[in-house]
Design a protein around this motif. Structure first.
Motif, PDB file in Angstrom:
ATOM      1  N   ASN A 196       0.866  -1.180   0.000  1.00 50.24           N
ATOM      2  CA  ASN A 196       0.000   0.000   0.000  1.00 50.24           C
ATOM      3  C   ASN A 196       0.905   1.233   0.000  1.00 50.24           C
ATOM      4  O   ASN A 196       1.392   1.650   1.054  1.00 50.24           O
ATOM      5  CB  ASN A 196      -0.917   0.017   1.226  1.00 50.24           C
ATOM      6  N   LYS A 208       0.405   4.282  -0.062  1.00 46.31           N
ATOM      7  CA  LYS A 208      -0.027   5.393   0.782  1.00 46.31           C
ATOM      8  C   LYS A 208       0.305   5.152   2.257  1.00 46.31           C
ATOM      9  O   LYS A 208       0.348   6.090   3.049  1.00 46.31           O
ATOM     10  CB  LYS A 208      -1.523   5.632   0.607  1.00 46.31           C
ATOM     11  N   GLU A 209       0.507   3.893   2.614  1.00 49.27           N
ATOM     12  CA  GLU A 209       0.922   3.539   3.970  1.00 49.27           C
ATOM     13  C   GLU A 209       2.140   2.615   3.858  1.00 49.27           C
ATOM     14  O   GLU A 209       2.054   1.407   4.082  1.00 49.27           O
ATOM     15  CB  GLU A 209      -0.212   2.851   4.727  1.00 49.27           C
ATOM     16  N   ARG A 240       5.414   0.385   4.094  1.00 54.45           N
ATOM     17  CA  ARG A 240       6.057  -0.454   5.110  1.00 54.45           C
ATOM     18  C   ARG A 240       7.562  -0.179   5.140  1.00 54.45           C
ATOM     19  O   ARG A 240       8.187  -0.205   6.197  1.00 54.45           O
ATOM     20  CB  ARG A 240       5.778  -1.934   4.785  1.00 54.45           C
ATOM     21  N   LYS A 299      10.031   5.297   4.183  1.00 54.74           N
ATOM     22  CA  LYS A 299       9.367   6.265   5.049  1.00 54.74           C
ATOM     23  C   LYS A 299       9.908   7.667   4.780  1.00 54.74           C
ATOM     24  O   LYS A 299      11.102   7.852   4.522  1.00 54.74           O
ATOM     25  CB  LYS A 299       9.614   5.927   6.522  1.00 54.74           C
TER      26      LYS A 299
END
Length: 220
Positions: free
Chosen positions: A201, A203-204, A206, A209
């Motif tokens: 994902n 948008k999120e 893992r 960052k």
């Protein structure tokens, strides 16, 4: 532009192949062992959209570096070209010295990637993410993902420095070997592309960052 560039590159010892038709260009990329492509997004008798489509078409079949040299100087055009798959973008108004520096930078990086590197027996792993320097493949949860040479270099840098926050300037200087002018948008575009390929994902994320106000890091 071609008349200006031809003697410039020939003096540097480069072999130059001029291709005017898209179908001939794709054939040349697939069969002639080209190592770098210079193109424009505003070619004669065509629109910017057609120029961008050409970049996308070449990127879908090859990972060779693509440098856009264009009279179009807007930031939007640069971002769209990078989004389409270009590795770098400069104006036709740039000096011959700058153009040669950009070409040499892209070629050196590309040729380094296609050679077996010193640590050929090393495999970098972070969770389900794996980089194999023997084959220069990137595997995520058993699935191979295809990265461009620039994307590979950025991801490899972040993997090797996993857990450490790297500033945009640091990433740009390490990968491009140049002063980081306009680096923020360039890095952001490539990071987004990498996320789209390696993250379940984007948008999120893992792995990749953003640390606001500081830069990017690869989560351990």
């Amino acid at each position: 532009i071609l008349e200006t560039m031809m003697p410039l590159f020939q003096r540097e010892g480069y072999q130059v192949r001029i291709v005017k038709e898209r179908v001939d260009l794709q054939r040349a990329v697939l069969t002639e062992g080209l190592q770098l492509m210079l193109t424009d997004i505003m070619m004669e008798h065509s629109s910017i959209e057609e120029g961008l489509e050409q970049i996308k078409a070449i990127r879908s079949i090859s990972n060779i570096p693509m440098l856009v040299v264009s009279e179009e100087k807007s930031e939007n055009a640069k971002i769209r070209a990078l989004n389409a798959g270009a590795d770098d973008y400069c104006s036709t108004q740039c000096s011959t010295g700058e153009l040669l520096a950009r070409v040499k930078c892209q070629l050196n990086r590309y040729l380094a990637l296609v050679k077996i590197c010193d640590n050929i027996d090393h495999i970098y792993k972070v969770g389900d993410l794996e980089i194999d320097d023997v084959t220069r493949k990137v595997i995520v949860a058993g699935r191979e993902v295809r990265l461009t040479p620039i994307e590979y270099k950025i991801l490899r840098l972040l993997v090797m420095k996993q857990g450490k926050v790297l500033s945009i300037s640091e990433i740009y200087r390490t990968i491009w070997k140049m002063h980081p002018i306009g680096a923020e948008n360039t890095i952001a575009v490539h990071i987004r592309h990498i996320r789209e390929k390696i993250e379940e994902n984007p948008k999120e994320p893992r792995y990749l960052k953003v640390v606001w106000g500081q830069g990017y890091k690869l989560e351990k």
